[in-house]
Each structure stands twice: as C-alpha cells, then as structure tokens.
Write an enzyme that holds these catalytic residues in place. Structure first.
Site, short mmCIF file in Angstrom:
data_model
loop_
_atom_site.label_atom_id
_atom_site.label_comp_id
_atom_site.label_asym_id
_atom_site.label_seq_id
_atom_site.Cartn_x
_atom_site.Cartn_y
_atom_site.Cartn_z
N GLY A 38 0.79 -1.23 0.00
CA GLY A 38 0.00 0.00 0.00
C GLY A 38 0.82 1.28 0.00
O GLY A 38 0.27 2.38 -0.08
N GLN A 97 -9.96 20.81 9.77
CA GLN A 97 -9.25 20.80 11.06
C GLN A 97 -8.22 21.92 11.03
O GLN A 97 -7.02 21.71 10.94
CB GLN A 97 -8.59 19.43 11.26
CG GLN A 97 -9.62 18.30 11.36
CD GLN A 97 -8.99 16.93 11.28
OE1 GLN A 97 -7.96 16.67 11.89
NE2 GLN A 97 -9.60 16.05 10.50
N ASP A 171 -24.90 28.35 6.56
CA ASP A 171 -24.41 28.57 7.93
C ASP A 171 -23.67 29.89 7.99
O ASP A 171 -23.43 30.53 6.95
CB ASP A 171 -23.52 27.40 8.41
CG ASP A 171 -22.35 27.14 7.47
OD1 ASP A 171 -21.82 28.09 6.89
OD2 ASP A 171 -21.96 25.96 7.33
N LYS A 194 -27.00 27.37 11.75
CA LYS A 194 -26.73 25.92 11.81
C LYS A 194 -25.95 25.59 13.08
O LYS A 194 -24.97 26.26 13.40
CB LYS A 194 -25.91 25.50 10.57
CG LYS A 194 -25.48 24.05 10.58
CD LYS A 194 -24.71 23.68 9.32
CE LYS A 194 -23.21 23.65 9.56
NZ LYS A 194 -22.44 23.22 8.39
N ARG A 196 -23.87 22.35 14.73
CA ARG A 196 -23.41 20.98 14.44
C ARG A 196 -23.55 20.10 15.67
O ARG A 196 -23.09 20.44 16.75
CB ARG A 196 -21.95 21.02 13.94
CG ARG A 196 -21.47 19.67 13.43
CD ARG A 196 -20.22 19.76 12.59
NE ARG A 196 -20.45 20.13 11.19
CZ ARG A 196 -20.98 19.35 10.27
NH1 ARG A 196 -21.40 18.14 10.59
NH2 ARG A 196 -21.12 19.77 9.04
N ASP A 221 -22.47 26.32 -0.86
CA ASP A 221 -21.56 25.88 0.21
C ASP A 221 -20.22 25.54 -0.42
O ASP A 221 -20.13 25.37 -1.65
CB ASP A 221 -22.14 24.65 0.94
CG ASP A 221 -21.73 24.63 2.41
OD1 ASP A 221 -20.75 25.31 2.76
OD2 ASP A 221 -22.37 23.90 3.20
#
Ligand code: R5P
Length: 324
Positions: A38, A97, A171, A194, A196, A221
């Site tokens: 892999g 992130q 949002d 919005k 989450r 979005d």
C-alpha cells in the site's frame, strides 16, 4: 523561459486531462503506483531538470493515500532537479481541522501545509479552501481560487430574474461566499443558523433575511460531505415557501449518507465542480457537474508567464457550455 510540465496523481486524472487540454500541453509521463503493502511510489519517465512543474492532485478520498502520493510526487520532482514545483490542489483535504476548537486536538490543515513545503513544493494553487486563513499556514506563495465564476455562470444561464431569487448561506461560515454570489447573481440574502451536533448531524431551524416565499432559493456551500448541512438548509427554505431549491458547491465529497439525503431532500438540482471525481453511485439525475479545468488551466498559464491572476477573474468568461 524554462518549459512547463504538467503531471497528475491518481486522485483525479480526468480533471488533469481537461487542464492539459485547455493548455494544449501533453500530460507529463510519470508512473504512479502502489507497492503491494500500500505504500505510494512514483517514477518520472522524462527529463524535468530545469522545468516549471505543476502537479495536479486533489487530496480527496482516499485522503491519506492521495496526500501521501502528492508528497512523494513533489519529492520525486525536487530530486530530479525541477526548477520550480507547484502543487495544484483543487480540493485541499484536512482543511476543516484548521484550529484548536477544543483541547488536545491537532491542527491537521497546518500539518499538511508543513508537509507540502517540506516535500519541496515552491508554490501552491488551491480552490475554495474551507477557510481562507489556511493560506497563512504556508510560507510559500499560494494562489487561492474559487469555482464561483463557473457556478455563477451556469446559474445565470438558468434565466431567473434577480427579484425572484434568494441566495441562502447554509451557515454563518458561508456568509461572505453568499454575499459574493448575491453580487454576481442579484437577489436577496438569507442566512441559516446551523448548529453541528456531530460529524454527520446538524440542526437548522432559524433563518435570518429573505424573503423566501415564492422565490427560487440558491444555496451555496464550499463542500457537500455527508449532505447534512445542505439538505437541512433545503428543508428549511422549502418549508418557508421557496418555489425551487438549487444547491451549488465547489467540492462534492459525497460520503456516507450524502446521496440518499440529496435524493430525498426537497432539492431540484445539485451543481458541483469536478475537483473531486464522482463515484458511479454518485451519478443521479439531479447532480450536474461543471468543470473547473478552465480556471486551473488559465491560472497555470498565468503563473508560468508571470501574469496577474486576480485580473483574470475580472476579464475572462469561463465556457458555460463545458459541462461533464
Ligand atoms: C461547514 O462548515 C462546511 O462549509 C460544510 O457546510 C460542511 O462541511 C458540509 O458537511 P456536511 O455535508 O457533512 O454537512
């Protein structure tokens, strides 16, 4: 001037081919494959010494593989003495992130920026980053583009008059984007509140602005991931009387329950750009894909020729007819 060379990873070869077509350039020869365990591997099959190299690779699913593949391709070009290496990343994974919003979590977007620089990228081209601040995670030049001109051109071609249109931000984070679409398309502006609840669940109840009743609602979005945000927003505007709901996003991640949600939601059409290739199960009648290849191609040409990029968004029209 030193010659241009375009390479593609395995993440979105059709998009890279369209960019080469736009530039009238052949695709560079590079073997990109995996070892039996892999691990990513690549080998350049032609001379890149002194060349202006562009590597096109969105870091989309499978994110860890496409990211690692991009890193080894950059490393490979650097060790083969390319003059300059530009990572063209139409979709930049790990972008969500981008801050420590709670204790003991990573800032993965910054880590990705560090990895790309460390591998040897001299500059980056990205399209609709989840947050514009990610540009500051890099200490090398980054050209931040948007698929909006292509989405707006298509939506304009549908022929709705501004007084029957409302542009809806699903949002608070997408307000600036929605305002730009109002400037391009006309119509009024509405924002959905919005909250989450988890990675795939959101709650949307309140709407600010409008009016909605009797209008065609355009929801924009940056990405559709599990579809929770956009489908919830569509439900809100439909319940408030929107006569039609059209959603548009630059990146169709479409994971988990996304397709089922989009099928069931009160959405008439979903417009996406081709930064991420669709899987066979993503091809449903209400999804339309527009290519961002003219934008990427034009930017690559301008970077290579040391020409202004901001200027191109003022002067160029992007072939509305070029849909895939
Ligand atoms: C949120 O901040 C983003 O702009 C998108 O609205 C969100 O990431 C989409 O995710 P999902 O489709 O899973 O709701």
């Amino acid at each position: 001037m030193y010659p241009i060379k375009i390479f593609s990873g395995s993440a979105n070869r059709p998009l890279a081919d369209r960019v080469c077509q736009y530039l009238d350039q052949p695709m560079g020869k590079m073997i990109v494959e995996k070892f039996p365990d892999g691990e990513s591997f690549c080998r350049i099959e032609e001379d890149v010494r002194g060349k202006d190299v562009f590597i096109i690779q969105p870091t989309c699913r499978p994110v860890n593989d496409t990211l690692m593949e991009l890193l080894v391709m950059i490393d490979c070009c650097r060790r083969a003495s390319a003059d300059r290496i530009t990572a063209v990343i139409p979709y930049f994974g790990y972008a969500r992130q981008d801050r420590k919003d709670e204790g003991r979590v990573p800032i993965s977007a910054k880590l990705c920026a560090n990895l790309l620089e460390c591998a040897g990228a001299n500059r980056v081209v990205a399209l609709d980053l989840h947050s514009a601040q990610i540009q500051g995670f890099f200490d090398i030049p980054l050209d931040h583009l948007s698929a909006s001109p292509i989405l707006d051109e298509y939506i304009n071609s549908l022929g709705y008059s501004p007084d029957e249109v409302v542009v809806v931000s699903p949002d608070a984070g997408s307000i600036k984007r929605a305002v730009k679409h109002v400037e391009a398309l006309g119509g009024s502006l509405a924002i959905i509140d919005k909250r989450r609840l988890s990675g795939s669940e959101v709650e949307q109840a309140h709407l600010i602005g409008g009016p909605i009743e009797g209008r065609v609602a355009f929801l924009f979005d940056d990405m559709i991931s599990t579809g929770g945000s956009i489908c919830g927003a569509a439900k809100v505007v439909k319940e408030m009387g929107a006569k039609k709901v059209i959603v548009a996003a630059s990146h169709g991640i479409l994971c988990g329950p996304a397709i089922e949600r989009l099928q069931e939601a009160p959405i008439d059409q979903v417009v996406l750009s081709d930064t991420i290739p669709l899987l066979p199960e993503h091809h449903i009648p209400k999804i339309k894909v527009l290519s961002c290849a003219p934008i990427l191609g034009e930017v690559i040409k301008r970077i290579h020729n040391h020409e202004s990029i901001s200027q191109m968004f003022k002067t160029l029209k992007f072939a509305t007819g070029q849909y895939y």
